[in-house]
Enzyme design. Structure first.
Site, short mmCIF file in Angstrom:
data_model
loop_
_atom_site.label_atom_id
_atom_site.label_comp_id
_atom_site.label_asym_id
_atom_site.label_seq_id
_atom_site.Cartn_x
_atom_site.Cartn_y
_atom_site.Cartn_z
N ALA A 22 35.54 -39.42 37.50
CA ALA A 22 36.66 -39.42 36.56
C ALA A 22 37.12 -38.02 36.18
CB ALA A 22 36.28 -40.21 35.31
N LYS A 69 25.74 -48.99 45.25
CA LYS A 69 25.59 -47.54 45.44
C LYS A 69 24.81 -46.91 44.31
CE LYS A 69 28.80 -46.24 42.25
NZ LYS A 69 30.20 -46.09 42.47
N ARG A 113 25.86 -40.07 37.44
CA ARG A 113 24.94 -40.13 36.29
C ARG A 113 23.61 -40.78 36.65
NH1 ARG A 113 28.64 -44.75 33.41
NH2 ARG A 113 30.22 -43.49 34.43
N ASN A 114 23.62 -41.74 37.59
CA ASN A 114 22.37 -42.38 37.97
C ASN A 114 21.42 -41.39 38.63
OD1 ASN A 114 22.78 -45.49 37.49
ND2 ASN A 114 24.70 -44.73 38.34
N GLN A 154 24.05 -47.62 35.21
CA GLN A 154 24.24 -48.88 35.94
C GLN A 154 23.10 -49.21 36.90
OE1 GLN A 154 26.18 -46.09 36.32
NE2 GLN A 154 28.35 -46.63 36.34
#
Length: 208
Positions: free
Chosen positions: A6, A57, A121-122, A150
């Site tokens: 983003a 993913k 972020r993961n 997530q």
């Protein structure tokens, strides 16, 4: 879905995205609605694969983060990404038959996977999980500024689907990520779990 973090989209850096849409009348409208010179859109009919790629993913990105945290290097990370992609393809083929292999080569597939495994972020939280000794929940609260992680939740849901079909051994990377996130095994055990992956087989026709 696609390789479009983003903040980079907001900065108008060039990127791509994939829309899944079977409606041939609606597809060009959706494309033209959001496409810009630096945000290029491809529309495909394979809605399920586009959507599921966007979820799976994140599991692979967790594995990439564990690799980074352990310090295993780029070769190992590349292997994890490849094996993760193969499990994504197999998962979609198992649960959403009829999807096209070509969809995995759109931005929603391999491109989004690479971006997430390097910049998402993961990956970041899972790297710190190895290095800090803190729980994933603690790191989510500390590092993500209110965003949610997530990968662990998706790994848990996928684990349930695979277990119901007795397919856990066919998806050792997905299974390993779930087991690490639920603290059943250590991040350092990841490679032992995928060392004899089903993808590590002879693929030369006629070879014994």
């Amino acid at each position: 879905m696609g390789a479009n973090l983003a903040n980079e989209v907001a900065e108008e850096k060039f990127c791509e995205t994939t829309i899944g849409c079977r409606d041939k009348r609606l597809a060009p409208l959706l494309r033209d609605l959001i496409q810009t010179p630096n945000f290029r859109v491809v529309v495909v009919e394979d809605c399920e694969a586009v959507e599921v790629c966007g979820a799976l993913k994140n599991i692979v990105a967790c594995a990439a983060g564990f690799v980074d945290g352990i310090g295993l290097g780029d070769n190992t990370k590349a292997a994890v990404i490849r094996l993760g992609l193969m499990e994504m393809v197999k998962f979609v083929d198992t649960f959403y038959s009829g999807s096209k292999l070509s969809t995995f080569f759109e931005s929603c597939g391999v491109a989004d996977l690479i971006t997430t495994c390097y910049g998402g972020r993961n990956r970041r939280v899972c790297e710190q999980y190895v290095k800090s000794g803190k729980t994933i929940r603690q790191l989510e609260e500390e590092l993500l500024g209110g965003q949610k992680l997530q990968g662990p939740a998706t790994a848990d849901e996928v684990h349930g689907m695979l277990k119901a079909k007795n397919l856990l051994e066919k998806f050792p990377l997905f299974t390993a990520v779930h087991n690490i996130c639920t603290e059943q095994i250590r991040p350092a055990d990841l490679i032992d779990q995928i060392r004899n992956h089903p993808e590590h087989v002879m693929k030369v026709e006629g070879a014994e």
